[in-house]
Design a protein around this motif. Structure first.
Motif, mmCIF file in Angstrom:
data_model
loop_
_atom_site.group_PDB
_atom_site.id
_atom_site.type_symbol
_atom_site.label_atom_id
_atom_site.label_comp_id
_atom_site.label_asym_id
_atom_site.label_seq_id
_atom_site.Cartn_x
_atom_site.Cartn_y
_atom_site.Cartn_z
ATOM 1 N N ALA A 80 49.655 -109.598 16.687
ATOM 2 C CA ALA A 80 51.001 -109.286 17.155
ATOM 3 C C ALA A 80 51.942 -109.256 15.958
ATOM 4 C CB ALA A 80 51.463 -110.336 18.153
ATOM 5 N N THR A 81 52.653 -108.153 15.811
ATOM 6 C CA THR A 81 53.653 -108.050 14.754
ATOM 7 C C THR A 81 55.037 -108.095 15.381
ATOM 8 O OG1 THR A 81 53.622 -105.629 14.810
ATOM 9 C CG2 THR A 81 52.108 -106.716 13.270
ATOM 10 N N HIS A 86 56.710 -99.054 17.087
ATOM 11 C CA HIS A 86 55.512 -98.287 17.436
ATOM 12 C C HIS A 86 54.960 -97.498 16.249
ATOM 13 C CE1 HIS A 86 52.839 -96.364 20.344
ATOM 14 N NE2 HIS A 86 53.114 -95.207 19.770
ATOM 15 N N ASN A 87 55.830 -96.994 15.400
ATOM 16 C CA ASN A 87 55.385 -96.084 14.347
ATOM 17 C C ASN A 87 55.196 -96.719 12.977
ATOM 18 O OD1 ASN A 87 55.322 -93.776 16.052
ATOM 19 N ND2 ASN A 87 57.544 -93.711 15.971
ATOM 20 N N ARG A 88 56.006 -97.686 12.619
ATOM 21 C CA ARG A 88 55.888 -98.294 11.281
ATOM 22 C C ARG A 88 54.703 -99.248 11.182
ATOM 23 N NH1 ARG A 88 61.658 -99.457 12.100
ATOM 24 N NH2 ARG A 88 60.790 -101.482 12.592
ATOM 25 N N LEU A 89 54.131 -99.565 12.291
ATOM 26 C CA LEU A 89 53.034 -100.521 12.361
ATOM 27 C C LEU A 89 51.897 -100.190 11.395
ATOM 28 C CD1 LEU A 89 52.252 -102.916 14.391
ATOM 29 C CD2 LEU A 89 50.800 -101.213 15.423
ATOM 30 N N LEU A 90 51.454 -98.951 11.410
ATOM 31 C CA LEU A 90 50.286 -98.580 10.608
ATOM 32 C C LEU A 90 50.594 -98.349 9.135
ATOM 33 C CD1 LEU A 90 48.326 -96.354 13.119
ATOM 34 C CD2 LEU A 90 47.806 -98.668 12.354
ATOM 35 N N ALA A 91 51.839 -98.504 8.738
ATOM 36 C CA ALA A 91 52.181 -98.390 7.324
ATOM 37 C C ALA A 91 52.409 -99.762 6.696
ATOM 38 C CB ALA A 91 53.423 -97.517 7.150
ATOM 39 N N ALA A 92 52.409 -100.793 7.502
ATOM 40 C CA ALA A 92 52.672 -102.147 6.996
ATOM 41 C C ALA A 92 51.442 -102.677 6.262
ATOM 42 C CB ALA A 92 53.042 -103.070 8.151
ATOM 43 N N VAL A 95 49.191 -105.158 8.039
ATOM 44 C CA VAL A 95 48.396 -104.562 9.109
ATOM 45 C C VAL A 95 47.226 -103.786 8.508
ATOM 46 C CG1 VAL A 95 48.415 -102.890 11.008
ATOM 47 C CG2 VAL A 95 50.331 -104.480 10.713
ATOM 48 N N LEU A 96 47.491 -102.988 7.487
ATOM 49 C CA LEU A 96 46.420 -102.212 6.851
ATOM 50 C C LEU A 96 45.341 -103.124 6.282
ATOM 51 C CD1 LEU A 96 48.545 -99.472 5.066
ATOM 52 C CD2 LEU A 96 47.232 -99.254 7.184
ATOM 53 N N ASP A 97 45.751 -104.223 5.673
ATOM 54 C CA ASP A 97 44.774 -105.180 5.129
ATOM 55 C C ASP A 97 43.934 -105.793 6.247
ATOM 56 O OD1 ASP A 97 45.712 -104.690 2.569
ATOM 57 O OD2 ASP A 97 46.908 -106.542 2.463
ATOM 58 N N VAL A 115 37.917 -116.221 24.095
ATOM 59 C CA VAL A 115 37.318 -117.543 23.996
ATOM 60 C C VAL A 115 38.383 -118.634 23.969
ATOM 61 C CG1 VAL A 115 35.889 -119.013 22.545
ATOM 62 C CG2 VAL A 115 35.308 -116.620 22.821
ATOM 63 N N ALA A 116 39.349 -118.489 23.074
ATOM 64 C CA ALA A 116 40.308 -119.559 22.871
ATOM 65 C C ALA A 116 41.505 -119.463 23.811
ATOM 66 C CB ALA A 116 40.804 -119.536 21.424
ATOM 67 N N ASN A 117 41.762 -118.285 24.332
ATOM 68 C CA ASN A 117 42.931 -118.047 25.171
ATOM 69 C C ASN A 117 44.196 -118.552 24.485
ATOM 70 O OD1 ASN A 117 44.193 -116.950 27.344
ATOM 71 N ND2 ASN A 117 44.014 -118.762 28.617
ATOM 72 N N ALA A 118 44.199 -118.448 23.164
ATOM 73 C CA ALA A 118 45.335 -118.889 22.371
ATOM 74 C C ALA A 118 46.374 -117.784 22.298
ATOM 75 C CB ALA A 118 44.853 -119.245 20.959
ATOM 76 N N PRO A 119 47.609 -118.118 21.978
ATOM 77 C CA PRO A 119 48.630 -117.081 21.861
ATOM 78 C C PRO A 119 48.305 -116.144 20.691
ATOM 79 C CG PRO A 119 49.491 -119.186 21.149
ATOM 80 C CD PRO A 119 48.131 -119.444 21.732
ATOM 81 N N ALA A 120 48.806 -114.930 20.790
ATOM 82 C CA ALA A 120 48.577 -113.944 19.749
ATOM 83 C C ALA A 120 49.178 -114.414 18.436
ATOM 84 C CB ALA A 120 49.195 -112.606 20.157
ATOM 85 N N GLN A 121 48.512 -114.070 17.343
ATOM 86 C CA GLN A 121 49.018 -114.396 16.020
ATOM 87 C C GLN A 121 50.315 -113.644 15.780
ATOM 88 O OE1 GLN A 121 47.142 -115.956 13.315
ATOM 89 N NE2 GLN A 121 48.349 -115.339 11.571
ATOM 90 N N HIS A 122 51.320 -114.321 15.319
ATOM 91 C CA HIS A 122 52.596 -113.678 15.004
ATOM 92 C C HIS A 122 52.590 -113.285 13.525
ATOM 93 C CE1 HIS A 122 56.883 -112.857 15.036
ATOM 94 N NE2 HIS A 122 56.916 -113.474 13.877
ATOM 95 N N VAL A 123 52.802 -112.015 13.265
ATOM 96 C CA VAL A 123 52.868 -111.532 11.901
ATOM 97 C C VAL A 123 54.222 -110.875 11.720
ATOM 98 C CG1 VAL A 123 51.861 -109.992 10.193
ATOM 99 C CG2 VAL A 123 50.399 -111.149 11.823
ATOM 100 N N GLY A 124 55.042 -111.432 10.862
ATOM 101 C CA GLY A 124 56.403 -110.917 10.649
ATOM 102 C C GLY A 124 56.408 -109.631 9.883
ATOM 103 N N GLY A 125 57.560 -108.931 9.884
ATOM 104 C CA GLY A 125 57.623 -107.682 9.162
ATOM 105 C C GLY A 125 58.972 -107.235 8.885
#
Length: 125
Positions: A80-81, A86-92, A95-97, A115-125
């Motif tokens: 999760a970013t 919607h569009n800048r996602l694939l240029a970050a 995300v590319l890494d 498996v873990a039912n943990a919250p989505a990883q937060h990735v800032g941008g």
């Protein structure tokens, strides 16, 4: 799929009646009802690992749809970013890494929703 298509026609301000005609045409052409292609129904048959990247502020596709896929697939990770839309996602670069690492088979530092039912990883941008 139906929710995606209805969101598409509404984003272009296409009247609902015309959008419904579009759905009927797709269903006729493909020989399947879109409601039969529900995420949960499709996902349970997919066995390959999946890496889903979705931005919480996406205005075109609700974040919930990315979450639904990650919950429904047998082996999925959701990255999760925030603020990429919607569009800048694939240029970050972050995300590319992450995508390159997933394709290369590197372990991801993201929790398995299945498996873990943990919250989505937060990735800032």
């Amino acid at each position: 799929p139906r929710r995606f298509i209805s969101g598409f026609w509404r984003s272009f301000k296409i009247p609902d009646a015309l959008g419904e005609r579009m759905i009927r045409r797709i269903e006729t052409t493909e020989g399947a009802r879109l409601r039969d292609l529900d995420v949960a129904q499709v996902a349970e048959h997919l066995t390959l690992p999946a890496f889903i990247v979705h931005d919480r502020t996406d205005r075109e596709v609700p974040f919930l749809e990315g979450e639904e896929w990650s919950w429904g697939l047998n082996d999925a990770r959701l990255m999760a970013t925030e603020g990429l839309g919607h569009n800048r996602l694939l240029a970050a670069p972050v995300v590319l890494d992450a995508i390159a690492g997933f394709i290369a088979g590197e372990p991801l530092a993201l929790p398995s929703r299945r498996v873990a039912n943990a919250p989505a990883q937060h990735v800032g941008g």
